[in-house]
Design an enzyme around this catalytic site. Structure first.
Site, short mmCIF file in Angstrom:
data_model
loop_
_atom_site.label_atom_id
_atom_site.label_comp_id
_atom_site.label_asym_id
_atom_site.label_seq_id
_atom_site.Cartn_x
_atom_site.Cartn_y
_atom_site.Cartn_z
N ASP A 194 -6.37 -6.99 3.74
CA ASP A 194 -8.33 -6.36 2.97
C ASP A 194 -8.86 -7.01 2.22
O ASP A 194 -10.10 -7.19 1.87
CB ASP A 194 -7.04 -5.39 1.75
CG ASP A 194 -8.16 -4.78 0.94
OD1 ASP A 194 -8.92 -4.21 1.64
OD2 ASP A 194 -8.26 -4.79 -0.44
N ASP A 236 -3.53 -18.03 -0.28
CA ASP A 236 -4.22 -18.65 -1.01
C ASP A 236 -5.18 -19.77 -0.14
O ASP A 236 -6.10 -20.27 -0.48
CB ASP A 236 -3.54 -19.30 -2.32
CG ASP A 236 -2.50 -20.05 -2.21
OD1 ASP A 236 -1.57 -20.21 -0.92
OD2 ASP A 236 -1.24 -20.51 -2.79
N TYR A 256 1.01 -1.44 0.02
CA TYR A 256 0.32 0.45 -0.12
C TYR A 256 0.93 1.47 0.08
O TYR A 256 0.51 2.02 -0.54
CB TYR A 256 -0.99 -0.15 1.09
CG TYR A 256 -2.23 -0.87 0.98
CD1 TYR A 256 -2.45 -1.61 0.40
CD2 TYR A 256 -3.36 -0.02 1.49
CE1 TYR A 256 -3.46 -2.78 0.52
CE2 TYR A 256 -4.42 -0.42 0.76
CZ TYR A 256 -4.82 -1.76 0.84
OH TYR A 256 -5.81 -2.30 0.68
N ASP A 304 -12.64 -8.82 3.86
CA ASP A 304 -13.37 -9.66 2.68
C ASP A 304 -14.97 -10.43 2.52
O ASP A 304 -15.96 -11.11 2.16
CB ASP A 304 -13.89 -8.57 1.12
CG ASP A 304 -13.74 -7.51 1.34
OD1 ASP A 304 -13.63 -6.07 2.23
OD2 ASP A 304 -14.29 -6.75 0.01
N LYS A 311 2.74 -15.11 1.93
CA LYS A 311 3.22 -16.16 0.65
C LYS A 311 4.50 -16.60 0.86
O LYS A 311 5.48 -16.27 -0.42
CB LYS A 311 2.56 -14.80 0.06
CG LYS A 311 1.99 -16.16 -1.57
CD LYS A 311 1.23 -16.50 -1.64
CE LYS A 311 1.35 -17.46 -2.75
NZ LYS A 311 0.69 -18.75 -3.39
C1 IPM Z 1 -10.99 -1.47 3.84
C2 IPM Z 1 -10.47 -0.87 2.48
C3 IPM Z 1 -9.68 -0.33 2.45
C4 IPM Z 1 -8.30 -0.83 1.65
C5 IPM Z 1 -9.93 1.51 1.09
C6 IPM Z 1 -11.08 2.45 1.30
C7 IPM Z 1 -8.02 1.87 0.46
O1 IPM Z 1 -10.96 -1.61 1.66
O2 IPM Z 1 -10.71 -0.74 4.42
O3 IPM Z 1 -10.48 -2.98 3.42
O4 IPM Z 1 -8.02 -1.45 0.50
O5 IPM Z 1 -7.79 -0.71 2.76
MG MG Z 2 -11.25 -4.19 1.87
#
Ligand code: IPM
Ligand code: MG
Length: 576
Positions: free
Chosen positions: A458, A434, A349, A462, A400
């Protein structure tokens, strides 16, 4: 405590050696009798016969010693158990001074704590005193602490010594606490000096501090969901006496529209000054209309980096009532409770070099860099291990290392070394990212604390959101390092994005943001019980059927963002 300056009264000779505190006051009297009632039982075994009658031979039962105020005893007086009751019973009997060649150490100090003066004299002097008391016409002596002298029954003066500090305490009638309080002004002056050189030691405990909460609702659905968070915060202020100052600043597109810049100075100052930021979301198609130069810096990433919010916590818990709204089978996710610990200030990042350039042949090349240092890895691993200690003690670290032996290898080695050196009680496993993505949807219950670097965190968070039922339910906390002033920056945000497609419709789910405020109560404000209260209210609202569109089953009634806020407030009012 009564002052001890001078005592005049009968002295009783009790020239036995090793008089034990058990003889002074027997164990069975300790529980049943309070201080003030123990004089009757002083030397009980020697004073009374088995039938309770007085033993006329015992020195304290002889008429001339009945009112004795000074005891003259053999060596090692008050040895044995450290019970303070021994001094209490002597003083309840009437003794104010004990003279002996030596004392049990604890008994000796207990005397000073309870207004009784112990005097050490050489053995021959004690014996002379005892003999003089027995042979004199009367047994009256004076012990004068101011002049440190004893006047014997025959009128001789005997000098004694002792600890000057302790003597002073007796003269002033102060026990240890009293002596410490006497130094109050010196202690305060020392603290004032110390506070200047090491302010972080003091701030949290000593400064009555009203925490500054800053709301940055941001883009898309941010303002709608943060409006509900605001109502919840206001409820805690009104009903639970939450000591916070609430501020709000425009952030994102709304800031651009109002001020012509994405981050004006005032907003940044408020961000830096805040104890905790309640953040909504960032992201909107409207950014395309802003000059590229103005949007070059992503303001959320800037906050993470500049406030050093390296520790991102993403709790994933399956609410039973929502297990059906996940695409995963209920039996796979039910009862799942894990904490994703994501490094948030490093890795790809923020790594340099980064960029995109045109090549001579008209094509382009682009580069991003993943970079980590040992201290960066250590501090996030430490956070994960500490957290694991409050949970099940298990950490799974994700990397990884097979394909990225540089960053992945450093990550794995550093985490393992830290565990071996400082957290041997933690059970640590390693997993490739993975495989982890697959395990999260295959068997999520195997995880407790999941530790990972920025980009993997990140993606995996999700993925883990499906375990909780919906992305809209997931809160997060981003915590900074402890600053020199003792404070710690923190930002709380739902992990979902700005959802521009549903923005402004009033149908977004505010629970991820509300649960993020629960994390703020827990981590920034130290109010774990209030955090539990809010989490309970959210669970209850769900259990009672409140569903926004994202968590509703086909055919289920859906409610608005505001109605979901109402549902949480209704439940909050019910919880005792
Ligand atoms: C998260 C989001 C952020 C990230 C974005 C909005 C910059 O996806 O906090 O998970 O990638 O960290
Ligand atoms: Mg995210």
């Amino acid at each position: 405590m009564e002052k001890f300056v001078r005592v005049t009264g009968a002295a009783a000779p009790l020239m036995r050696i090793n008089i034990d505190t058990e003889v002074v006051i027997p164990m069975n009297r300790l529980v049943a009798h309070k201080r003030g009632e123990l004089g009757r039982y002083c030397f009980e075994a020697w004073r009374y016969g088995p039938d309770g009658s007085e033993n006329p031979e015992f020195v304290l039962n002889k008429p001339r010693y009945r009112e004795a105020r000074i005891l003259v005893a053999g060596e090692n007086f008050g040895c044995g158990s450290s019970r303070e009751h021994a001094v209490w019973s002597l003083s309840d009997f009437g003794f104010r001074c004990v003279i002996a060649p030596s004392f049990g150490d604890i008994f000796y100090w207990n005397c000073f704590q309870n207004g009784v003066l112990p005097i050490r004299l050489p053995e021959n002097q004690v014996k002379e005193l005892a003999a003089e008391i027995e042979t004199s016409e009367n047994a009256i002596m004076t012990v004068d602490l101011e002049t440190q002298s004893i006047t014997t029954p025959a009128g001789r003066k005997v000098a004694f010594m002792g600890d000057p500090e302790r003597h002073l305490a007796l003269l002033e009638g102060l026990d240890e606490i009293g002596m410490t309080l006497k130094l109050d002004s010196q202690i305060r002056a020392h603290q004032a000096r110390d506070r200047e050189s090491r302010p972080w030691i003091y701030r949290r405990e000593e400064t009555p501090h009203v925490a500054r909460l800053l709301i940055l609702a941001g883009d898309g659905i941010g303002p709608e969901i943060l409006a509900e968070v605001r109502r919840v915060v206001e409820w805690f202020i009104a009903e639970r006496h939450l000591a916070v100052e609430l501020h709000e600043e425009l952030f994102g597109i709304s800031a651009w529209k109002a001020h012509g810049e994405l981050m004006r100075k005032e907003t940044w100052n408020a961000i830096v000054a805040a104890d905790a930021i309640l953040f909504g979301a960032i992201g909107s198609p409207e950014y395309d209309k802003i000059p590229a130069e103005a949007r070059k810096v992503d303001q959320l990433l800037r906050m993470r980096k500049e406030l050093d919010l390296f520790c991102n916590l993403r709790p994933v818990r399956t609410l039973p009532a929502l297990s059906a709204s996940s695409t995963l089978r209920p039996d796979v996710i039910e009862g799942c409770d894990m904490m994703l610990v994501r490094e948030l200030c490093g890795g790809i990042y923020f790594g340099t070099p980064r960029g995109r350039e045109k090549l001579a042949d008209g094509s382009e090349s682009a580069v991003n860099t993943c970079m980590y240092t040992t201290p960066e890895i250590e501090r996030i691993a430490r956070a994960a291990f500490e957290l694991a200690r409050t949970r099940s003690g298990r950490v799974c670290s994700v990397d990884k290392a097979n394909v990225l032996p540089e960053t992945g290898g450093l990550w794995r080695d550093t985490v393992q070394t830290l565990r071996d050196r400082h957290y041997p009680d933690i059970s640590l496993s390693h997993m490739y990212v993975d495989n982890c993505a697959m395990q999260l949807v295959r068997a999520p219950k195997q995880f407790d604390v999941l530790l990972t670097e920025n980009l993997f965190g990140d993606i995996l968070s999700d993925c883990a959101a499906m375990v909780a039922g919906s992305l809209g339910m997931m809160p997060s906390a981003s915590m900074g390092a402890v600053r020199p002033d003792g404070g710690c920056h923190a930002l709380y945000e739902p992990i979902h994005g700005s959802a521009p497609d549903i923005a402004g419709k009033g149908i977004a789910n505010p629970l991820g943001a509300i649960m993020s405020f629960a994390l703020c109560l827990r981590f920034s404000l130290g109010l774990a019980q209030e955090a539990d209260r809010l989490e309970q209210a959210v669970s209850a609202a769900i259990a009672h059927g409140a569903r926004t569109l994202d968590i509703a089953q086909p055919g289920e009634k859906t409610i608005s963002t505001k109605a979901m806020g109402d549902a949480v407030l209704t439940e909050l009012k019910q919880i005792q």
